[in-house]
Enzyme design. Sequence first.
Site: not given
Ligand code: AGP
Length: 590
Positions: A2, A27, A100, A467, A471
């Site tokens: 959000c 976001r 939240g 990863e 991805k």
């Molecule tokens: C990765 O491409 C994702 N968007 C997701 O796994 C992300 O890495 C994870 O939510 C952790 O986010 P952060 O690094 O902002 O804590």
Amino acid sequence: MCGIVGYIGKKNVKDVLLTGLKALEYRGYDSAGIALRNDDEIQIIKNTGRIKKLEQKINQTKLIKATSGIAHTRWATHGEANITNAHPHQVGKITLVHNGIIENMEELKTKLLNKGYEFKTETDTEVVAALIDSYLDNDIIDALYKAVDDIVGSYALGIISEDDKEHLYALRKDSPLLLGIGQEENFFASDLTALTDYTNKFIFLEEGEIAKLSQNKIELIGANHTQIAPEIKEINIEESEKGKQGYEHFMLKEIMEEPVVLEKTIKPYLNNLDLLPDLSTYKQIHIVACGSAMYAGLIGKYLIEKYAGIPCTAEVASEYRYKNNIYDRKTLVILVSQSGETADTIAAMREAKKQGITTMAIVNVKTSTIAREVDIPLFIEAGPEIAVATTKAYLLQVALFSLIAFKLAKNNLENPDKILKDFEKIPRIVKEILDKRENYKEIANQIYQNENAFFIGRQMDFAICEEGSLKLKEVSYIHCEAKEAGELKHGTISLINKGMPVFGIITDENLRDKTLANIKEVESRGAKTFIITTDKLKTSDKDITVPNTSAFTVVLEIVPILQLIAYETAKLRGCDIDKPKNLAKSVTVE
Ligand code: AGP
């Protein structure tokens, strides 16, 4: 996740709110809404889908001449993504937006129903509005403190009170919220990208503070009405860092930035490794994160254990925060987070700190909760990362882990100077790899019509596979799985079908033949295999190869290839690359 925007001032309130929401689109969300207010009324307009649909609806509506307003992009948690559940929510005299999760919403809802309140939505947010309204007598500050005392969970709240025409209110716990300071106008938002068109002066709201915003003033009010002196930070985000700069997607722009941000991040440490924290006194290291950040930590684990001999775990924060962690005084917990606002990672950090354990964080957003609360912050210099799928930030997290492991191991290495030179070469090598983008388009052409794919490797190569798999799956929606190459034959190999893509990652000379044998196993069952390795370990002319550099740096060459394969495949599949479905850039809720 959000997004929240609030404004009080003389500008066109609707325009300021929509500009802020558009900056927060990255976001991830599924509905949006605004509430405008003036001395006489509060007008709420909401819609599902993208902000441009909300904007069309607003433009077809006769708007009040507003003096303030609040706005929200909702990533559905309680209740489906429909107009009824979209924010803002209004109960009695309170209209608010919320980021939240209220964990005890059912208990609170029952109490409020018994008080005669009725609810129109499935959301926890409507319960918060009713709760505040139920405490409202003549002092909203008291009502807010009483309400949050009842709440179990996380919240960032932007609030309009019908009785108080001169002010907006904001408060937070766990979810981020900041204030923007203007000339005869003031703002609040979930992150500063929503406000950088209007101000470069910010106050980062702390938990337990209530912000009271008028056109000319921001007051921070503590419990029992104590006035808190705000700490104002001046932060400038380069205009260039905010747009796509001609690239079709933020994801591609951010991949293409990797040579530059790599150089910016590692160069100071190559000149002076003492700038890196000395971890040699720790007896065990817990690396804790989510998603790609955890996979960066997994690479760190392999490197630190193999070359520095310190026992290391890499764990998912949402598991770590609830398990019985075995600490001793010489434990270090390393958090990894691009946003620095991931709820589970924050909770894991706070749990470790509560146990008196030293915490360090590899983080990108310098003003984030993790960056501000951790004992030892270590920053990557990725700049704003807008695409939901992380690329440059992940690469830089890995680069810092490589440097940390190198510093720990340096005195026991045969050729530290050569490795240092490898680090110095990496930004240029990555640039050359990215210049071969056509090669990766060719691979994408061969896999984009598949619905499943595997990534296999051993040890650190397996960590790279994790990863690569995430991805590809998160931007192309192809179901991908990373598997330890030696483990395939213990069940998973039953899934290998004719034409199924299997990527084999080989960077370790000692494991080359083993992984190659596993690749042959899947080939004999019809898999379409792609080997990514170094020019020294090449198995055939078909292989995708990178220059042979040290174990500390070769991972930094492989990753951009996997990122571009994911990007090009998603493009061929017509996916919403920068905002993949169901995903959020920063998961600020559990
Ligand atoms: C990765 O491409 C994702 N968007 C997701 O796994 C992300 O890495 C994870 O939510 C952790 O986010 P952060 O690094 O902002 O804590």
